[in-house]
Design an enzyme around this catalytic site. Structure first.
Site, mmCIF file in Angstrom:
data_model
loop_
_atom_site.group_PDB
_atom_site.id
_atom_site.type_symbol
_atom_site.label_atom_id
_atom_site.label_comp_id
_atom_site.label_asym_id
_atom_site.label_seq_id
_atom_site.Cartn_x
_atom_site.Cartn_y
_atom_site.Cartn_z
ATOM 1 N N ARG A 122 14.808 39.765 -22.186
ATOM 2 C CA ARG A 122 13.527 40.127 -22.816
ATOM 3 C C ARG A 122 12.973 38.952 -23.632
ATOM 4 N NH1 ARG A 122 12.527 41.895 -27.987
ATOM 5 N NH2 ARG A 122 10.754 43.318 -28.298
ATOM 6 N N ILE A 147 32.097 38.575 -23.299
ATOM 7 C CA ILE A 147 32.850 39.197 -24.398
ATOM 8 C C ILE A 147 34.088 38.378 -24.766
ATOM 9 C CG2 ILE A 147 32.032 41.539 -23.866
ATOM 10 C CD1 ILE A 147 35.007 42.038 -22.842
ATOM 11 N N ASP A 148 34.551 37.505 -23.855
ATOM 12 C CA ASP A 148 35.806 36.781 -24.090
ATOM 13 C C ASP A 148 35.718 35.764 -25.239
ATOM 14 O OD1 ASP A 148 36.648 38.171 -21.864
ATOM 15 O OD2 ASP A 148 36.404 36.472 -20.485
ATOM 16 N N GLY A 191 39.928 39.551 -22.201
ATOM 17 C CA GLY A 191 39.795 38.184 -22.715
ATOM 18 C C GLY A 191 40.207 37.122 -21.711
ATOM 19 N N ARG A 210 59.488 49.270 -43.931
ATOM 20 C CA ARG A 210 58.665 49.077 -45.146
ATOM 21 C C ARG A 210 57.859 50.326 -45.483
ATOM 22 N NH1 ARG A 210 57.256 44.417 -42.533
ATOM 23 N NH2 ARG A 210 55.110 45.108 -42.240
ATOM 24 N N GLU A 218 44.906 40.414 -22.762
ATOM 25 C CA GLU A 218 44.997 40.059 -21.340
ATOM 26 C C GLU A 218 45.402 38.581 -21.286
ATOM 27 O OE1 GLU A 218 41.976 39.981 -17.495
ATOM 28 O OE2 GLU A 218 41.164 40.146 -19.491
ATOM 29 N N GLN A 228 35.232 47.897 -22.919
ATOM 30 C CA GLN A 228 34.901 46.798 -23.833
ATOM 31 C C GLN A 228 33.649 46.042 -23.418
ATOM 32 O OE1 GLN A 228 38.978 44.719 -24.871
ATOM 33 N NE2 GLN A 228 39.160 45.853 -22.963
ATOM 34 N N ARG A 229 33.246 46.181 -22.166
ATOM 35 C CA ARG A 229 32.087 45.415 -21.684
ATOM 36 C C ARG A 229 30.774 46.199 -21.761
ATOM 37 N NH1 ARG A 229 34.182 42.279 -16.906
ATOM 38 N NH2 ARG A 229 32.514 43.177 -15.690
#
Ligand code: F6P
Length: 322
Positions: free
Chosen positions: A22, A127-128, A171, A212, A223, A254-255
């Site tokens: 755009r 995204i990576d 990734g 703990r 990945e 994730q994409r």
């Protein structure tokens, strides 16, 4: 002289690609330049799949994930013959310059056009976040938010059952998403391609976290790490049977999704800068976020290296998990 700009999206899609398309179209209109859509990435270059784009064609897409131009990973364009054919097609289609929106493979394809003397500007979108030369690529922030939301939800159920969750992130060969979501999601441990972690360390880290007083453990597995989430879980089930493990592979979720405010703004700034750069005579460059600025980085530099995860954040995440 540039009259007509072609725009394409290539490689894996990333939220914010539409906002960038755009911005490219509307900036070109403001400069009285024509824009042609090249559909399906470099496949569209090979098949002359070109179409005029007007201001109204990019209305109502700013908030949509994916890409209205569609995308592909085009093997043919990686061959010299394919590149010659692509160049002929672009000229035949009346396209004087191309804006390539995509990841590191797409930047290499853009570089091939540049090396043949064709005006091209790259826009990093993946995204990576593995593209050299820019702090951020379009889509990264949205993916980080998607992953963190998933981790928050998994922690609820992990705590209720005192379970260890192995969460696999995308990734490819870069641990960026895993490291950053490790810090902001409060993971106990992160496994990434950049750091070789023996499986015994995973068992030990989870056992120490429980000792703990923790009621859950989140281990993020990138990945490309030496062992994937399923392999880690298999090891734990065999060698640390007292631990209850579950695996979540986040995958292509994730994409997708609506781009965040950050990604929309980055997409707008990158799209505007790409058109400005072309109309001011720049060639063979990628728009990039360097500090607060949007700058130009030569594609030759971008394609000479690959960006890995920032290990300072890796160490920070480790310390904060105690
Ligand atoms: O580059 C983006 C990415 O999602 C990588 O993280 C992953 O390795 C790859 O694409 C998956 O590709 P595909 O959509 O072809 O399965």
């Amino acid at each position: 002289m540039i009259n007509c700009i072609g725009v394409l999206t290539s490689g894996g899609d990333a939220p914010g690609m539409n906002a960038c398309i755009r911005a490219v179209v509307r900036t070109a209109m403001a400069r009285h330049l024509q824009v042609k859509a090249i559909n399906q990435g470099f496949d569209g270059v090979m098949n002359c799949d070109f179409k005029d784009l007007q201001a109204r064609d990019v209305g109502g897409i700013i908030q949509q994930g994916g890409t209205i131009l569609q995308t592909a990973r085009c093997k043919e364009f990686y061959t010299p013959e394919g590149q010659d054919k692509g160049l002929k097609n672009l000229r035949y289609g009346g396209i004087d310059a191309v804006i390539v929106i995509g990841g590191d493979g797409s930047m290499r394809a853009a570089m091939a056009l540049h090396e043949r003397g064709f005006p091209v500007i790259g826009v990093p979108a993946s995204i990576d976040n593995d593209i050299w030369g820019t702090n951020m690529a379009i889509g990264v922030d949205t993916a980080l938010n998607t992953i963190v939301e998933a981790i928050d939800k998994l922690r609820d159920t992990a705590s209720s059952h005192k379970r260890a969750f192995l969460v696999e992130t995308m990734g490819r060969r870069c641990g960026y998403l895993a490291v950053m979501t490790g810090v902001i999601g409060g993971a106990e441990m992160v496994l990434i391609p950049e750091v070789d972690t023996p499986l015994e360390d995973v068992a030990e880290t989870i056992a120490e976290a429980y000792a703990r007083g923790k009621t859950h453990a989140i281990v993020i597995v990138a990945e490309g790490a030496r062992f994937n989430a399923t392999a880690v879980a298999e090891y734990l089930d065999k060698n640390a049977a007292a631990l209850q493990t579950r695996v979540t592979i986040l995958g292509h979720i994730q994409r997708g999704g609506r781009p965040t405010a950050y990604d929309r703004l980055l997409a707008a700034r990158f799209g505007v800068k790409a058109v400005e750069a072309l109309s001011e005579g720049a060639m063979g460059q990628m728009v990039a976020q360097t500090g607060r600025e949007v700058a130009l980085v030569p594609l030759a530099e971008v394609t000479s290296r690959q960006r890995g995860a920032n290990l300072d954040y890796y160490r920070m995440g480790k310390m904060l998990a105690k």
